[in-house]
Design a protein around this motif. Sequence first.
Motif, mmCIF file in Angstrom:
data_model
loop_
_atom_site.group_PDB
_atom_site.id
_atom_site.type_symbol
_atom_site.label_atom_id
_atom_site.label_comp_id
_atom_site.label_asym_id
_atom_site.label_seq_id
_atom_site.Cartn_x
_atom_site.Cartn_y
_atom_site.Cartn_z
ATOM 1 N N CYS A 110 153.598 66.265 54.090
ATOM 2 C CA CYS A 110 153.282 67.306 53.118
ATOM 3 C C CYS A 110 153.544 68.697 53.706
ATOM 4 N N ASP A 162 151.562 71.085 53.384
ATOM 5 C CA ASP A 162 150.233 71.666 53.613
ATOM 6 C C ASP A 162 150.112 72.330 54.987
ATOM 7 N N GLY A 190 152.848 66.853 48.922
ATOM 8 C CA GLY A 190 152.412 65.465 48.842
ATOM 9 C C GLY A 190 153.267 64.484 49.628
ATOM 10 N N HIS A 235 148.262 62.812 53.485
ATOM 11 C CA HIS A 235 147.045 63.326 54.117
ATOM 12 C C HIS A 235 145.924 63.399 53.096
ATOM 13 N N CYS A 241 144.791 66.300 49.668
ATOM 14 C CA CYS A 241 146.120 66.831 49.327
ATOM 15 C C CYS A 241 146.086 67.572 47.986
ATOM 16 N N GLY A 242 146.731 68.733 47.960
ATOM 17 C CA GLY A 242 146.756 69.555 46.754
ATOM 18 C C GLY A 242 147.576 68.959 45.619
HETATM 19 ZN ZN LIG Z 1 149.312 67.796 50.687
#
Ligand SMILES: [Zn+2]
Length: 180
Positions: A48, A50, A69, A96, A99-100
């Motif tokens: 991801c 992130d 993602g 992870h 995750c958004g």
């Molecule tokens: Zn994520």
Amino acid sequence: MKRLITVETLEDIPLEYRKSPVGLLLEYHNLNRALDKFTKAQLLIGMCMDNRKRLRLPDNFAYIIRTGGANLQHSEFKVSFAIAIGGIKSIALIGHNQCGMVNLFQRQESFVRGLVENAGWKREAAEEHFKRFAPIFEIGNEIDFVLSEAKRFRVRFPKIQVAPLLYMVEDNQLYFIQEN
Ligand SMILES: [Zn+2]
């Protein structure tokens, strides 16, 4: 989470991965193995975008594709490039927790407001943008998504080893995701 395999010693790495570049990834990141020298890539990592995640890796060890993602459904040519030209034989797919891209739809309002305030977009354009792309990038559940992606990649690239992993943001460790 009982679907995860903790790796704190060499013996915790599942046998099929122990001598492979995936096992090495776990040795470097979780077990603090001294960083070896590489002249060519051994592994492709999909993870991801992130900001909370960072891997401990030797130079030249891995290609890394980072997307929301760890979704590589729109990055296939980059994957085939790493295989065909980069010569890698293993892929580590790393989802992870927190995750958004999970429950994206609950964030529509903050997403739209953010684009309007931070980027100067018109509200209608921001709404349109969200409606168009959120269904493409929503991943549902982190663990199930990585497992289904691993299956998809094994069919698509039958000679390549594919490992489903999870990065836990609280302890910054990698875990194997239990299959079947
Ligand atoms: Zn994520």
